[in-house]
Design an enzyme around this catalytic site. Structure first.
Site, short mmCIF file in Angstrom:
data_model
loop_
_atom_site.label_atom_id
_atom_site.label_comp_id
_atom_site.label_asym_id
_atom_site.label_seq_id
_atom_site.Cartn_x
_atom_site.Cartn_y
_atom_site.Cartn_z
N GLU A 180 0.88 -1.11 -0.15
CA GLU A 180 -0.02 -0.15 0.20
C GLU A 180 0.87 1.38 0.09
O GLU A 180 0.70 2.19 0.83
CB GLU A 180 -0.95 0.03 1.40
CG GLU A 180 -1.81 -1.15 1.34
CD GLU A 180 -2.82 -1.15 2.30
OE1 GLU A 180 -2.72 -0.17 3.16
OE2 GLU A 180 -3.89 -2.17 2.47
N GLU A 297 -6.38 -10.43 -0.83
CA GLU A 297 -7.12 -10.37 0.28
C GLU A 297 -8.70 -10.15 -0.15
O GLU A 297 -9.36 -9.18 0.22
CB GLU A 297 -6.54 -9.11 0.71
CG GLU A 297 -5.08 -9.05 0.97
CD GLU A 297 -4.61 -7.64 1.79
OE1 GLU A 297 -5.51 -7.04 2.43
OE2 GLU A 297 -3.64 -7.55 1.93
C1 XIL Z 1 -5.99 -5.94 8.34
C2 XIL Z 1 -6.62 -7.12 9.27
O1 XIL Z 1 -7.63 -7.74 8.56
C3 XIL Z 1 -7.13 -6.33 10.48
O2 XIL Z 1 -7.26 -7.69 11.34
C4 XIL Z 1 -6.10 -5.67 11.15
O3 XIL Z 1 -6.61 -4.79 12.03
C5 XIL Z 1 -5.43 -4.66 10.08
O4 XIL Z 1 -5.12 -5.34 9.20
N1 XIL Z 1 -4.83 -4.35 3.84
C6 XIL Z 1 -3.68 -5.21 4.34
C7 XIL Z 1 -4.14 -5.98 5.32
O5 XIL Z 1 -2.63 -5.46 3.62
O6 XIL Z 1 -3.12 -6.50 6.00
C8 XIL Z 1 -5.02 -5.72 6.17
O7 XIL Z 1 -5.51 -6.55 7.34
C9 XIL Z 1 -6.34 -5.23 5.46
C10 XIL Z 1 -5.79 -4.07 4.51
#
Ligand code: XIL
Length: 388
Positions: A180, A297
Protein backbone atom coordinates in the site's frame (compact mmCIF):
# COMPACT_ATOMS: atom_id res chain seq x y z
CA UNK A 1 -10.95 -0.97 2.89
CA UNK A 2 -11.93 -3.58 5.40
CA UNK A 3 -11.32 -1.00 8.06
CA UNK A 4 -12.34 2.11 6.22
CA UNK A 5 -15.56 0.38 5.33
CA UNK A 6 -16.59 0.24 8.87
CA UNK A 7 -15.69 3.59 10.24
CA UNK A 8 -18.51 5.71 11.48
CA UNK A 9 -19.09 8.93 9.67
CA UNK A 10 -17.43 7.91 6.44
CA UNK A 11 -19.84 8.23 3.57
CA UNK A 12 -20.25 5.43 1.10
CA UNK A 13 -18.74 7.70 -1.51
CA UNK A 14 -15.61 8.00 0.57
CA UNK A 15 -15.29 4.24 0.65
CA UNK A 16 -15.84 3.99 -3.06
CA UNK A 17 -12.99 6.37 -3.53
CA UNK A 18 -10.59 4.74 -1.18
CA UNK A 19 -9.64 1.14 -0.98
CA UNK A 20 -6.96 1.01 1.62
CA UNK A 21 -7.30 -0.06 5.17
CA UNK A 22 -6.78 2.57 7.76
CA UNK A 23 -5.82 -0.44 9.83
CA UNK A 24 -3.23 -0.27 12.50
CA UNK A 25 -5.21 -1.22 15.56
CA UNK A 26 -2.67 -3.46 17.17
CA UNK A 27 -4.33 -4.45 20.39
CA UNK A 28 -7.58 -5.24 18.64
CA UNK A 29 -5.92 -7.69 16.32
CA UNK A 30 -5.85 -10.31 19.00
CA UNK A 31 -9.54 -10.17 19.73
CA UNK A 32 -11.92 -12.56 18.06
CA UNK A 33 -14.47 -10.33 16.34
CA UNK A 34 -17.10 -13.05 16.66
CA UNK A 35 -17.11 -12.36 20.40
CA UNK A 36 -19.24 -9.30 19.69
CA UNK A 37 -22.98 -9.52 20.10
CA UNK A 38 -24.15 -9.38 16.53
CA UNK A 39 -27.39 -10.47 14.96
CA UNK A 40 -27.00 -13.14 12.32
CA UNK A 41 -28.98 -15.88 10.63
CA UNK A 42 -29.12 -19.14 12.62
CA UNK A 43 -26.15 -21.40 12.06
CA UNK A 44 -26.28 -22.85 8.57
CA UNK A 45 -29.41 -21.00 7.42
CA UNK A 46 -28.76 -19.78 3.86
CA UNK A 47 -25.97 -22.33 3.51
CA UNK A 48 -25.60 -24.45 0.39
CA UNK A 49 -26.72 -28.09 0.63
CA UNK A 50 -24.33 -30.62 2.22
CA UNK A 51 -21.69 -31.79 -0.22
CA UNK A 52 -21.35 -28.36 -1.82
CA UNK A 53 -17.86 -27.98 -0.44
CA UNK A 54 -16.57 -30.55 -2.92
CA UNK A 55 -14.55 -30.44 -5.06
CA UNK A 56 -12.51 -28.18 -2.85
CA UNK A 57 -11.58 -24.69 -4.02
CA UNK A 58 -7.95 -25.78 -3.75
CA UNK A 59 -8.60 -28.69 -6.13
CA UNK A 60 -10.47 -26.49 -8.59
CA UNK A 61 -7.66 -23.95 -8.58
CA UNK A 62 -4.92 -26.59 -8.77
CA UNK A 63 -6.51 -28.12 -11.88
CA UNK A 64 -5.54 -24.96 -13.71
CA UNK A 65 -2.19 -24.60 -12.02
CA UNK A 66 -3.49 -21.99 -9.62
CA UNK A 67 -3.77 -21.43 -5.91
CA UNK A 68 -6.76 -20.85 -3.71
CA UNK A 69 -6.03 -19.90 -0.14
CA UNK A 70 -6.88 -17.79 2.84
CA UNK A 71 -5.53 -15.38 5.39
CA UNK A 72 -5.49 -17.13 8.75
CA UNK A 73 -5.20 -16.02 12.33
CA UNK A 74 -4.81 -17.78 15.65
CA UNK A 75 -8.11 -19.73 15.64
CA UNK A 76 -6.25 -21.95 13.19
CA UNK A 77 -4.65 -23.50 16.27
CA UNK A 78 -7.65 -23.54 18.60
CA UNK A 79 -10.69 -24.09 16.42
CA UNK A 80 -10.78 -27.59 14.92
CA UNK A 81 -13.59 -27.00 12.38
CA UNK A 82 -11.76 -23.94 11.07
CA UNK A 83 -8.52 -25.88 10.83
CA UNK A 84 -10.30 -28.67 8.92
CA UNK A 85 -11.87 -26.17 6.54
CA UNK A 86 -8.54 -24.49 5.83
CA UNK A 87 -6.79 -27.83 5.33
CA UNK A 88 -9.54 -28.98 2.98
CA UNK A 89 -10.16 -25.85 0.90
CA UNK A 90 -6.77 -24.15 0.69
CA UNK A 91 -3.49 -24.83 -1.07
CA UNK A 92 -1.80 -21.58 -0.01
CA UNK A 93 -1.86 -19.51 3.18
CA UNK A 94 -1.00 -16.07 4.47
CA UNK A 95 -1.04 -14.71 8.02
CA UNK A 96 -3.63 -12.03 8.71
CA UNK A 97 -1.35 -10.27 11.18
CA UNK A 98 1.38 -12.50 12.60
CA UNK A 99 4.05 -11.52 10.07
CA UNK A 100 3.46 -7.80 10.39
CA UNK A 101 6.22 -5.60 11.74
CA UNK A 102 4.78 -4.87 15.15
CA UNK A 103 4.38 -8.57 15.89
CA UNK A 104 7.75 -9.73 14.58
CA UNK A 105 9.88 -6.88 15.92
CA UNK A 106 8.01 -5.52 18.94
CA UNK A 107 11.12 -3.69 20.22
CA UNK A 108 13.93 -2.28 18.07
CA UNK A 109 16.12 -5.15 16.97
CA UNK A 110 14.25 -7.69 19.15
CA UNK A 111 12.57 -10.26 16.99
CA UNK A 112 9.89 -12.68 18.11
CA UNK A 113 9.10 -15.37 15.58
CA UNK A 114 7.25 -17.79 17.86
CA UNK A 115 3.79 -16.92 16.68
CA UNK A 116 4.57 -16.67 12.99
CA UNK A 117 6.65 -19.84 13.04
CA UNK A 118 3.56 -21.86 13.95
CA UNK A 119 1.87 -20.80 10.73
CA UNK A 120 4.89 -21.69 8.64
CA UNK A 121 5.04 -25.09 10.36
CA UNK A 122 1.32 -25.64 9.76
CA UNK A 123 1.73 -24.79 6.08
CA UNK A 124 4.73 -27.06 5.74
CA UNK A 125 2.95 -29.92 7.50
CA UNK A 126 0.07 -29.55 5.06
CA UNK A 127 2.27 -29.17 2.01
CA UNK A 128 0.98 -25.64 1.35
CA UNK A 129 3.11 -22.71 0.30
CA UNK A 130 2.80 -19.62 2.45
CA UNK A 131 2.99 -15.94 1.49
CA UNK A 132 4.85 -13.54 3.71
CA UNK A 133 2.77 -10.45 4.51
CA UNK A 134 4.25 -7.88 4.91
CA UNK A 135 7.73 -6.36 5.37
CA UNK A 136 7.15 -2.64 4.83
CA UNK A 137 3.70 -1.20 5.58
CA UNK A 138 2.96 2.03 7.40
CA UNK A 139 -0.20 0.61 9.01
CA UNK A 140 1.46 -2.25 10.87
CA UNK A 141 4.26 -0.36 12.51
CA UNK A 142 5.27 -0.69 16.14
CA UNK A 143 4.91 2.52 18.16
CA UNK A 144 8.66 3.14 18.17
CA UNK A 145 9.15 3.00 14.41
CA UNK A 146 8.74 6.68 13.54
CA UNK A 147 11.35 7.86 16.06
CA UNK A 148 13.77 5.14 15.03
CA UNK A 149 13.41 6.04 11.36
CA UNK A 150 14.11 9.69 12.16
CA UNK A 151 17.18 8.73 14.17
CA UNK A 152 18.64 5.90 12.14
CA UNK A 153 17.11 6.07 8.66
CA UNK A 154 17.03 3.11 6.31
CA UNK A 155 19.18 0.93 8.59
CA UNK A 156 15.99 0.39 10.63
CA UNK A 157 14.16 -0.99 7.59
CA UNK A 158 17.19 -2.97 6.54
CA UNK A 159 17.52 -4.57 9.97
CA UNK A 160 13.86 -5.55 9.89
CA UNK A 161 13.96 -7.03 6.40
CA UNK A 162 17.22 -8.89 7.00
CA UNK A 163 15.96 -10.17 10.34
CA UNK A 164 12.59 -11.35 9.08
CA UNK A 165 13.21 -12.39 5.47
CA UNK A 166 16.51 -13.91 6.59
CA UNK A 167 14.77 -15.94 9.31
CA UNK A 168 12.32 -17.43 6.79
CA UNK A 169 14.71 -17.60 3.83
CA UNK A 170 13.87 -20.52 1.56
CA UNK A 171 10.58 -21.34 3.32
CA UNK A 172 8.14 -18.78 1.94
CA UNK A 173 6.77 -18.74 -1.59
CA UNK A 174 6.67 -14.96 -1.71
CA UNK A 175 6.97 -11.77 0.31
CA UNK A 176 4.80 -8.69 0.13
CA UNK A 177 7.89 -6.53 0.41
CA UNK A 178 6.03 -3.25 0.24
CA UNK A 179 2.31 -2.88 0.96
CA UNK A 180 0.00 0.00 0.00
CA UNK A 181 2.64 2.55 -0.97
CA UNK A 182 0.54 4.35 -3.60
CA UNK A 183 -2.09 6.89 -2.56
CA UNK A 184 -2.96 9.55 -5.14
CA UNK A 185 -4.94 11.56 -2.60
CA UNK A 186 -1.67 12.64 -1.01
CA UNK A 187 -1.15 14.79 -4.10
CA UNK A 188 2.37 13.79 -5.13
CA UNK A 189 3.25 13.64 -8.82
CA UNK A 190 4.55 10.10 -8.38
CA UNK A 191 1.29 9.21 -6.54
CA UNK A 192 3.23 7.65 -3.69
CA UNK A 193 1.67 7.66 -0.27
CA UNK A 194 3.06 10.28 2.07
CA UNK A 195 3.71 7.70 4.78
CA UNK A 196 6.33 7.58 7.51
CA UNK A 197 8.81 5.79 5.24
CA UNK A 198 8.48 8.35 2.47
CA UNK A 199 8.73 11.27 4.89
CA UNK A 200 11.86 9.99 6.59
CA UNK A 201 13.64 8.17 3.75
CA UNK A 202 12.28 9.60 0.50
CA UNK A 203 10.78 7.56 -2.34
CA UNK A 204 13.85 5.36 -2.74
CA UNK A 205 12.82 3.34 0.33
CA UNK A 206 10.75 1.16 -1.99
CA UNK A 207 13.53 0.00 -4.27
CA UNK A 208 15.94 -0.29 -1.35
CA UNK A 209 13.48 -2.58 0.44
CA UNK A 210 13.22 -4.90 -2.56
CA UNK A 211 16.99 -5.00 -2.97
CA UNK A 212 17.56 -5.96 0.67
CA UNK A 213 14.73 -8.52 0.57
CA UNK A 214 16.33 -10.19 -2.42
CA UNK A 215 19.63 -10.47 -0.54
CA UNK A 216 17.97 -11.75 2.60
CA UNK A 217 15.88 -14.38 0.83
CA UNK A 218 17.18 -15.24 -2.64
CA UNK A 219 14.27 -17.54 -3.51
CA UNK A 220 11.00 -15.91 -2.40
CA UNK A 221 9.07 -14.13 -5.12
CA UNK A 222 9.05 -10.45 -4.24
CA UNK A 223 5.70 -8.69 -4.49
CA UNK A 224 4.31 -5.21 -4.37
CA UNK A 225 0.85 -5.54 -2.79
CA UNK A 226 -1.62 -2.95 -4.09
CA UNK A 227 -4.94 -1.72 -2.77
CA UNK A 228 -6.82 0.21 -5.46
CA UNK A 229 -10.56 -0.50 -5.60
CA UNK A 230 -12.08 -1.54 -8.96
CA UNK A 231 -14.94 0.96 -8.80
CA UNK A 232 -15.24 3.83 -11.24
CA UNK A 233 -13.81 7.09 -10.01
CA UNK A 234 -11.05 9.38 -11.13
CA UNK A 235 -9.15 8.68 -7.96
CA UNK A 236 -9.34 4.92 -8.24
CA UNK A 237 -8.15 5.05 -11.85
CA UNK A 238 -5.24 7.21 -10.76
CA UNK A 239 -4.45 4.67 -8.09
CA UNK A 240 -4.33 1.81 -10.61
CA UNK A 241 -2.16 3.96 -12.89
CA UNK A 242 0.10 4.93 -10.02
CA UNK A 243 0.73 1.29 -9.18
CA UNK A 244 1.66 0.43 -12.75
CA UNK A 245 3.89 3.51 -12.98
CA UNK A 246 5.66 2.47 -9.77
CA UNK A 247 6.29 -1.03 -11.08
CA UNK A 248 7.54 0.34 -14.40
CA UNK A 249 9.97 2.58 -12.57
CA UNK A 250 11.21 -0.26 -10.39
CA UNK A 251 11.65 -2.70 -13.25
CA UNK A 252 13.37 -0.14 -15.47
CA UNK A 253 15.96 0.27 -12.74
CA UNK A 254 16.48 -3.45 -12.40
CA UNK A 255 14.84 -3.64 -8.98
CA UNK A 256 13.98 -7.27 -8.15
CA UNK A 257 10.19 -7.34 -8.15
CA UNK A 258 8.41 -10.37 -9.58
CA UNK A 259 4.86 -10.16 -8.38
CA UNK A 260 1.92 -7.80 -8.14
CA UNK A 261 -0.72 -8.42 -5.49
CA UNK A 262 -4.14 -6.88 -5.84
CA UNK A 263 -5.87 -6.99 -2.48
CA UNK A 264 -9.47 -7.18 -3.67
CA UNK A 265 -11.38 -5.73 -0.74
CA UNK A 266 -14.66 -5.31 -2.60
CA UNK A 267 -18.06 -3.85 -1.73
CA UNK A 268 -21.27 -5.38 -3.08
CA UNK A 269 -23.13 -2.10 -2.67
CA UNK A 270 -20.79 -0.56 -5.24
CA UNK A 271 -21.48 -3.22 -7.89
CA UNK A 272 -23.03 -0.69 -10.28
CA UNK A 273 -19.75 1.20 -10.36
CA UNK A 274 -17.62 -1.90 -10.98
CA UNK A 275 -14.92 -0.73 -13.39
CA UNK A 276 -14.09 -3.73 -15.49
CA UNK A 277 -12.22 -1.71 -18.12
CA UNK A 278 -9.70 -0.33 -15.64
CA UNK A 279 -9.20 -3.75 -14.08
CA UNK A 280 -8.54 -5.31 -17.50
CA UNK A 281 -6.12 -2.48 -18.31
CA UNK A 282 -4.31 -3.12 -15.03
CA UNK A 283 -3.96 -6.87 -15.63
CA UNK A 284 -2.82 -6.27 -19.22
CA UNK A 285 -0.14 -3.86 -18.12
CA UNK A 286 1.07 -6.10 -15.31
CA UNK A 287 1.19 -9.03 -17.72
CA UNK A 288 3.19 -7.00 -20.22
CA UNK A 289 5.65 -6.18 -17.47
CA UNK A 290 6.18 -9.92 -16.95
CA UNK A 291 4.81 -9.90 -13.40
CA UNK A 292 2.87 -12.71 -11.82
CA UNK A 293 -0.37 -11.53 -10.28
CA UNK A 294 -2.13 -12.74 -7.16
CA UNK A 295 -5.43 -11.64 -5.64
CA UNK A 296 -4.19 -11.40 -2.10
CA UNK A 297 -7.03 -10.28 0.20
CA UNK A 298 -10.36 -11.00 -1.41
CA UNK A 299 -13.55 -10.26 0.48
CA UNK A 300 -16.85 -8.58 -0.41
CA UNK A 301 -18.40 -6.32 2.17
CA UNK A 302 -22.18 -6.31 2.45
CA UNK A 303 -22.32 -3.00 4.24
CA UNK A 304 -24.96 -0.60 2.90
CA UNK A 305 -27.05 -3.50 1.62
CA UNK A 306 -30.46 -4.09 3.24
CA UNK A 307 -30.65 -6.44 6.23
CA UNK A 308 -32.26 -9.33 4.31
CA UNK A 309 -29.73 -12.15 4.48
CA UNK A 310 -30.71 -13.95 1.27
CA UNK A 311 -30.43 -10.73 -0.69
CA UNK A 312 -27.08 -9.85 0.85
CA UNK A 313 -25.67 -13.30 0.15
CA UNK A 314 -26.80 -13.07 -3.45
CA UNK A 315 -25.32 -9.63 -4.06
CA UNK A 316 -22.06 -10.60 -2.38
CA UNK A 317 -21.84 -13.79 -4.45
CA UNK A 318 -22.50 -11.85 -7.66
CA UNK A 319 -19.71 -9.41 -6.85
CA UNK A 320 -17.25 -12.27 -6.26
CA UNK A 321 -18.25 -13.81 -9.58
CA UNK A 322 -17.97 -10.62 -11.61
CA UNK A 323 -14.58 -9.81 -10.20
CA UNK A 324 -13.24 -13.34 -10.65
CA UNK A 325 -14.61 -13.71 -14.18
CA UNK A 326 -12.55 -10.71 -15.25
CA UNK A 327 -9.55 -11.72 -13.16
CA UNK A 328 -9.20 -15.42 -13.96
CA UNK A 329 -9.24 -14.69 -17.69
CA UNK A 330 -5.63 -13.57 -17.24
CA UNK A 331 -3.10 -16.42 -17.20
CA UNK A 332 -0.69 -14.24 -15.19
CA UNK A 333 -3.11 -14.52 -12.25
CA UNK A 334 -1.59 -17.35 -10.24
CA UNK A 335 -4.10 -17.51 -7.45
CA UNK A 336 -6.70 -16.04 -5.18
CA UNK A 337 -6.57 -15.69 -1.41
CA UNK A 338 -9.67 -14.94 0.61
CA UNK A 339 -9.16 -12.56 3.52
CA UNK A 340 -10.41 -14.93 6.19
CA UNK A 341 -12.45 -17.68 4.47
CA UNK A 342 -15.32 -17.62 6.99
CA UNK A 343 -17.58 -14.91 8.37
CA UNK A 344 -16.63 -16.18 11.80
CA UNK A 345 -13.18 -14.69 11.58
CA UNK A 346 -13.63 -11.68 9.37
CA UNK A 347 -12.15 -8.44 10.65
CA UNK A 348 -15.21 -6.66 9.22
CA UNK A 349 -17.22 -7.36 12.32
CA UNK A 350 -15.09 -5.16 14.50
CA UNK A 351 -17.07 -2.39 12.82
CA UNK A 352 -20.42 -4.02 12.22
CA UNK A 353 -23.17 -2.96 9.91
CA UNK A 354 -25.33 -0.03 10.98
CA UNK A 355 -28.28 -2.38 11.57
CA UNK A 356 -26.23 -4.43 14.05
CA UNK A 357 -26.22 -7.54 11.88
CA UNK A 358 -23.01 -9.44 11.24
CA UNK A 359 -21.18 -8.80 7.99
CA UNK A 360 -21.30 -11.78 5.60
CA UNK A 361 -18.31 -11.00 3.40
CA UNK A 362 -16.68 -14.39 3.01
CA UNK A 363 -17.40 -17.65 1.18
CA UNK A 364 -18.22 -19.62 4.34
CA UNK A 365 -20.67 -18.53 7.02
CA UNK A 366 -19.99 -18.09 10.72
CA UNK A 367 -20.52 -21.82 11.36
CA UNK A 368 -18.32 -22.63 8.38
CA UNK A 369 -20.97 -23.82 5.96
CA UNK A 370 -20.57 -22.84 2.31
CA UNK A 371 -22.58 -19.87 1.06
CA UNK A 372 -23.60 -18.73 -2.40
CA UNK A 373 -20.34 -16.82 -2.57
CA UNK A 374 -18.45 -20.08 -2.27
CA UNK A 375 -20.46 -21.55 -5.15
CA UNK A 376 -19.73 -18.54 -7.37
CA UNK A 377 -16.01 -18.70 -6.62
CA UNK A 378 -16.05 -22.38 -7.59
CA UNK A 379 -18.05 -21.59 -10.74
CA UNK A 380 -15.61 -18.87 -11.70
CA UNK A 381 -12.71 -21.33 -11.45
CA UNK A 382 -14.70 -23.93 -13.41
CA UNK A 383 -15.51 -21.39 -16.12
CA UNK A 384 -11.79 -20.90 -16.63
CA UNK A 385 -10.85 -24.54 -16.50
CA UNK A 386 -8.79 -25.31 -19.59
CA UNK A 387 -10.10 -28.91 -19.74
CA UNK A 388 -13.70 -27.96 -19.58
C1 XIL B 1 -6.05 -6.01 8.33
C2 XIL B 1 -6.56 -7.11 9.23
O1 XIL B 1 -7.59 -7.83 8.56
C3 XIL B 1 -7.09 -6.50 10.47
O2 XIL B 1 -7.43 -7.54 11.36
C4 XIL B 1 -6.06 -5.55 11.09
O3 XIL B 1 -6.61 -4.84 12.15
C5 XIL B 1 -5.55 -4.56 10.10
O4 XIL B 1 -5.07 -5.25 8.99
N1 XIL B 1 -4.68 -4.32 3.83
C6 XIL B 1 -3.77 -5.27 4.22
C7 XIL B 1 -4.11 -6.19 5.32
O5 XIL B 1 -2.72 -5.44 3.59
O6 XIL B 1 -2.98 -6.57 6.07
C8 XIL B 1 -5.14 -5.59 6.22
O7 XIL B 1 -5.49 -6.55 7.19
C9 XIL B 1 -6.33 -5.12 5.44
C10 XIL B 1 -5.95 -4.09 4.44
Amino acid sequence: MEVENNMDGLSRRRVLLGAAALGGLGALEMRDPSARELKDAPCGAHALPPGSEQPSLAALAARQGRFFGAAVKDPLFTDAPFRRLVAEQCNILVCTYSMKWRFLEPEPGQFDFRRADRYVEFAEEHGMPIRGHTLVWDRAEPAWLGDELHRNGFTVVERHIRGVAGHYAGRLRSWDVVNEAVWPEDGRADRLKNNVFLRTLGPSYIEAAFTVAREADPTALLYYNANPAPYASERNREHFEGVIALLERLLSRGVPVQGLGLQGHLAAASADEFDEATLVWFYERATALGLEIMITELDVSDKWLPTDVALRDLRVAQMYRRFLDVTLAFPAVKGVLSWGLTDRFTGHNRWPRDDGWAVRALPYDHCMRPKLARREIAEAFLAHDPDR
